[in-house]
Motif scaffolding. Structure first.
Motif, PDB file in Angstrom:
ATOM      1  N   LEU A   1       0.830  -1.216   0.000  1.00  0.00           N
ATOM      2  CA  LEU A   1       0.000   0.000   0.000  1.00  0.00           C
ATOM      3  C   LEU A   1       0.856   1.254   0.000  1.00  0.00           C
ATOM      4  O   LEU A   1       0.481   2.278  -0.582  1.00  0.00           O
ATOM      5  CB  LEU A   1      -0.924  -0.029   1.212  1.00  0.00           C
ATOM      6  CG  LEU A   1      -1.826   1.201   1.418  1.00  0.00           C
ATOM      7  CD1 LEU A   1      -2.761   1.375   0.230  1.00  0.00           C
ATOM      8  CD2 LEU A   1      -2.605   1.089   2.709  1.00  0.00           C
TER       9      LEU A   1
ATOM     10  N   GLN B   1      -8.604   8.386   1.137  1.00  0.00           N
ATOM     11  CA  GLN B   1      -8.689   7.026   0.628  1.00  0.00           C
ATOM     12  C   GLN B   1      -7.581   6.140   1.201  1.00  0.00           C
ATOM     13  O   GLN B   1      -7.816   4.967   1.502  1.00  0.00           O
ATOM     14  CB  GLN B   1      -8.612   7.041  -0.901  1.00  0.00           C
ATOM     15  CG  GLN B   1      -9.797   7.730  -1.561  1.00  0.00           C
ATOM     16  CD  GLN B   1      -9.614   7.878  -3.061  1.00  0.00           C
ATOM     17  OE1 GLN B   1      -8.507   7.775  -3.580  1.00  0.00           O
ATOM     18  NE2 GLN B   1     -10.701   8.132  -3.770  1.00  0.00           N
ATOM     19  N   ARG B   2      -6.391   6.677   1.351  1.00  0.00           N
ATOM     20  CA  ARG B   2      -5.298   5.908   1.964  1.00  0.00           C
ATOM     21  C   ARG B   2      -5.621   5.608   3.427  1.00  0.00           C
ATOM     22  O   ARG B   2      -5.380   4.498   3.925  1.00  0.00           O
ATOM     23  CB  ARG B   2      -3.990   6.692   1.856  1.00  0.00           C
ATOM     24  CG  ARG B   2      -2.769   5.935   2.371  1.00  0.00           C
ATOM     25  CD  ARG B   2      -1.516   6.768   2.185  1.00  0.00           C
ATOM     26  NE  ARG B   2      -1.303   7.059   0.771  1.00  0.00           N
ATOM     27  CZ  ARG B   2      -0.693   6.233  -0.069  1.00  0.00           C
ATOM     28  NH1 ARG B   2      -0.239   5.062   0.371  1.00  0.00           N
ATOM     29  NH2 ARG B   2      -0.527   6.565  -1.334  1.00  0.00           N
TER      30      ARG B   2
ATOM     31  N   TRP C   1      -8.623   5.258   4.731  1.00  0.00           N
ATOM     32  CA  TRP C   1      -9.657   4.220   4.781  1.00  0.00           C
ATOM     33  C   TRP C   1      -9.057   2.836   4.532  1.00  0.00           C
ATOM     34  O   TRP C   1      -9.429   1.868   5.201  1.00  0.00           O
ATOM     35  CB  TRP C   1     -10.732   4.522   3.743  1.00  0.00           C
ATOM     36  CG  TRP C   1     -11.886   3.569   3.780  1.00  0.00           C
ATOM     37  CD1 TRP C   1     -13.039   3.685   4.485  1.00  0.00           C
ATOM     38  CD2 TRP C   1     -11.973   2.327   3.067  1.00  0.00           C
ATOM     39  NE1 TRP C   1     -13.849   2.594   4.282  1.00  0.00           N
ATOM     40  CE2 TRP C   1     -13.221   1.737   3.413  1.00  0.00           C
ATOM     41  CE3 TRP C   1     -11.148   1.638   2.199  1.00  0.00           C
ATOM     42  CZ2 TRP C   1     -13.649   0.521   2.901  1.00  0.00           C
ATOM     43  CZ3 TRP C   1     -11.561   0.414   1.689  1.00  0.00           C
ATOM     44  CH2 TRP C   1     -12.799  -0.136   2.028  1.00  0.00           C
ATOM     45  N   THR C   2      -8.159   2.728   3.593  1.00  0.00           N
ATOM     46  CA  THR C   2      -7.522   1.435   3.303  1.00  0.00           C
ATOM     47  C   THR C   2      -6.695   0.948   4.485  1.00  0.00           C
ATOM     48  O   THR C   2      -6.671  -0.258   4.795  1.00  0.00           O
ATOM     49  CB  THR C   2      -6.641   1.550   2.050  1.00  0.00           C
ATOM     50  OG1 THR C   2      -7.396   2.153   0.987  1.00  0.00           O
ATOM     51  CG2 THR C   2      -6.175   0.187   1.592  1.00  0.00           C
ATOM     52  N   GLU C   3      -6.007   1.862   5.168  1.00  0.00           N
ATOM     53  CA  GLU C   3      -5.252   1.468   6.352  1.00  0.00           C
ATOM     54  C   GLU C   3      -6.179   0.987   7.460  1.00  0.00           C
ATOM     55  O   GLU C   3      -5.856   0.036   8.194  1.00  0.00           O
ATOM     56  CB  GLU C   3      -4.401   2.650   6.833  1.00  0.00           C
ATOM     57  CG  GLU C   3      -3.261   3.005   5.867  1.00  0.00           C
ATOM     58  CD  GLU C   3      -2.527   4.268   6.297  1.00  0.00           C
ATOM     59  OE1 GLU C   3      -3.042   4.949   7.222  1.00  0.00           O
ATOM     60  OE2 GLU C   3      -1.475   4.573   5.712  1.00  0.00           O
TER      61      GLU C   3
ATOM     62  N   LEU D   1      -9.004  -0.523   6.952  1.00  0.00           N
ATOM     63  CA  LEU D   1      -9.431  -1.855   6.534  1.00  0.00           C
ATOM     64  C   LEU D   1      -8.382  -2.907   6.892  1.00  0.00           C
ATOM     65  O   LEU D   1      -8.706  -3.977   7.431  1.00  0.00           O
ATOM     66  CB  LEU D   1      -9.694  -1.856   5.027  1.00  0.00           C
ATOM     67  CG  LEU D   1      -9.954  -3.225   4.382  1.00  0.00           C
ATOM     68  CD1 LEU D   1     -11.250  -3.824   4.922  1.00  0.00           C
ATOM     69  CD2 LEU D   1     -10.011  -3.108   2.872  1.00  0.00           C
TER      70      LEU D   1
ATOM     71  N   LEU E   1     -11.668   2.855  -4.737  1.00  0.00           N
ATOM     72  CA  LEU E   1     -11.234   1.967  -3.656  1.00  0.00           C
ATOM     73  C   LEU E   1     -11.405   0.502  -4.038  1.00  0.00           C
ATOM     74  O   LEU E   1     -10.587  -0.349  -3.670  1.00  0.00           O
ATOM     75  CB  LEU E   1     -12.033   2.282  -2.394  1.00  0.00           C
ATOM     76  CG  LEU E   1     -11.695   3.615  -1.709  1.00  0.00           C
ATOM     77  CD1 LEU E   1     -12.656   3.890  -0.564  1.00  0.00           C
ATOM     78  CD2 LEU E   1     -10.257   3.621  -1.203  1.00  0.00           C
TER      79      LEU E   1
ATOM     80  N   THR F   1      -8.553  -0.397  -6.172  1.00  0.00           N
ATOM     81  CA  THR F   1      -7.333  -0.414  -5.365  1.00  0.00           C
ATOM     82  C   THR F   1      -7.210  -1.712  -4.586  1.00  0.00           C
ATOM     83  O   THR F   1      -6.128  -2.322  -4.521  1.00  0.00           O
ATOM     84  CB  THR F   1      -7.342   0.780  -4.405  1.00  0.00           C
ATOM     85  OG1 THR F   1      -7.384   2.006  -5.162  1.00  0.00           O
ATOM     86  CG2 THR F   1      -6.094   0.780  -3.538  1.00  0.00           C
ATOM     87  N   LEU F   2      -8.320  -2.186  -4.003  1.00  0.00           N
ATOM     88  CA  LEU F   2      -8.276  -3.442  -3.259  1.00  0.00           C
ATOM     89  C   LEU F   2      -7.999  -4.628  -4.181  1.00  0.00           C
ATOM     90  O   LEU F   2      -7.315  -5.582  -3.793  1.00  0.00           O
ATOM     91  CB  LEU F   2      -9.592  -3.645  -2.506  1.00  0.00           C
ATOM     92  CG  LEU F   2      -9.894  -2.643  -1.387  1.00  0.00           C
ATOM     93  CD1 LEU F   2     -11.183  -3.006  -0.676  1.00  0.00           C
ATOM     94  CD2 LEU F   2      -8.742  -2.572  -0.390  1.00  0.00           C
TER      95      LEU F   2
END
Length: 429
Positions: A10, A20-21, A23-25, A27, A52, A55-56
């Motif tokens: 990531l 967005q970064r 939110w991914t962290e 997750l 997103l 990205t996933l």
């Protein structure tokens, strides 16, 4: 779940906005400390759900067998898409999707990402019962169980990152962010400009007085009459058109040459009507005339026949299709043979990492188009039958064998290559 490699990967993603970064962290943190199979991302229109989801798919592509649903489809079509993306096989009619997956599942875990989940409401309960990790993106909560992560509204840091090229001051950025109301699309196309354009009244040209219009019409008529009567006529005579006539390849006698010189260049009397131009004969007609001349020369004495040099042949340009990877070699193989598919990657960076990790395999790569995304498929080929391919499978490194490689017919590989080529040729340049 072990997320150390995912967090390191990531960090290399530079296309994400700050929110967005974050939110991914969040997750990855939940996956590291919670045993959950269903995760639902809820966000408003324009909050970046599709970004997103993609990205996933890229982030988990090396650890999971990923399938992505993002376009509306019927229940049968959804089953066919999942079987094709996960295993490269068509769905079996009359057999439950869960049974088909259980029969084909390998050592690599499955991941299903659904974008715009509202489009799959009828089949969503069946998808929840599949043995896979499920990520769902929607505008409101739809899953019965699982973890829900809300996608926050865009922040001022997101606005500064998106509008960096416009070089706006902080006040203008704040205004644009307020007008967008959480929609990233409206942030790039500010609504304030649309409102200001709607407020400005449209300029209406005043009606022309009737008498002024009459004067203009009279002036136009007078100018047209003057041009008609006083426009100089062209004195250039019509150029006669000479129609080419095939001439036999026989050398005439001197008396015939003189006679032809006396009559060959008599200028025709110009006619008032136009003479159409006759295009030169097509190449097929020229070949026919040459054969007729050769037939005529066969009846003329040898001392009168004159050989004419053959016209140079014009080679037509060859159209060579270029492929980025090994598509040409794969298309030249026998479609009855089989291949051993090792992996499906979504970027050249992933392909480079694979080649660097396994340089001794001698694998082949081709591109295919699936769900509007270009994928790179890595395989070993050709094999005469499935037994030979399975024998090679047993000799693969342990890391590759745990990824779930499978045997695939070369006919299916060539069909995917040709389908991508037809799509590229149909796009207007």
């Amino acid at each position: 779940m072990e997320t150390t490699e995912l967090q390191a990967k990531l960090a290399s993603f530079d296309h994400l906005l700050p929110s967005q970064r974050e939110w991914t962290e969040r997750l990855l943190f939940q996956l590291a400390f919670n045993d959950v199979d269903h995760i639902e991302a809820v966000g408003a229109v324009g909050s970046g759900k599709s970004t997103l989801a993609l990205t996933l798919a890229e982030l988990f592509s090396e650890q999971y067998n990923v399938a992505l649903l993002n376009t509306a489809a019927g229940d049968d079509q959804v089953a066919g898409q999942l079987m094709q993306q996960w295993f490269g096989l068509p769905a079996q009619a009359g057999v439950a999707l869960s049974e088909q997956i259980a029969a084909q599942a390998g050592t690599m875990p499955l991941l299903l990402i659904i974008d715009n989940t509202e489009q799959f409401s009828t089949i969503l309960p069946q998808l929840q019962n599949l043995s896979c990790l499920l990520f769902s993106f929607s505008g409101k909560p739809l899953l019965d169980d699982g973890l829900t992560l809300t996608i926050n509204r865009p922040t001022s840091a997101d606005a500064e990152s998106l509008l960096l090229a416009e070089q706006l001051n902080p006040l203008e950025i704040t205004t644009r962010l307020a007008d967008a109301d959480g929609n990233l699309h409206l942030l790039l196309r500010p609504a304030a400009q649309a409102r200001s354009a709607a407020i400005i009244p449209e300029y209406t040209k005043p009606a022309m007085p009737p008498f002024k219009a009459v004067y203009i019409v009279i002036a136009v008529v007078l100018v047209a009459m003057l041009l008609y009567f006083f426009w100089p006529e062209s004195e250039t005579p019509d150029t006669p058109v000479r129609i080419p006539v095939p001439i036999p390849a026989v050398t005439p006698e001197p008396e015939d040459v003189i006679a032809e010189q006396d009559t060959a260049f008599v200028e025709p009397v110009p006619e008032p009507e136009l003479i159409p131009t006759i295009p030169p004969a097509a190449p097929e007609q020229i070949v026919t005339d040459d054969s007729a001349i050769e037939a005529e020369n066969a009846t003329v004495p040898a001392e009168q026949a004159v050989s004419e040099p053959d016209a140079p042949e014009v080679e037509e340009p060859l159209v060579v299709e270029s492929f980025k990877y090994d598509e040409t070699e794969l298309l030249g193989m026998d479609k009855q043979q089989v291949a051993l598919q090792l992996a499906v990657l979504s970027s050249d960076a992933s392909l480079q990492r694979f080649n660097k990790a396994y340089p001794q395999l001698g694998s082949l790569v081709y591109q295919r188009n699936w769900q509007g995304k270009t994928q790179r498929v890595i395989l070993l080929a050709p094999f005469s039958n499935a037994a030979a391919a399975n024998q090679q499978l047993a000799q693969l490194p342990e890391a590759l064998r745990t990824g779930g490689p499978f045997v695939k017919r070369l006919q299916a590989v060539q069909t995917e290559i040709n389908a991508l080529r037809r799509n590229q040729q149909s796009v207007p340049e």
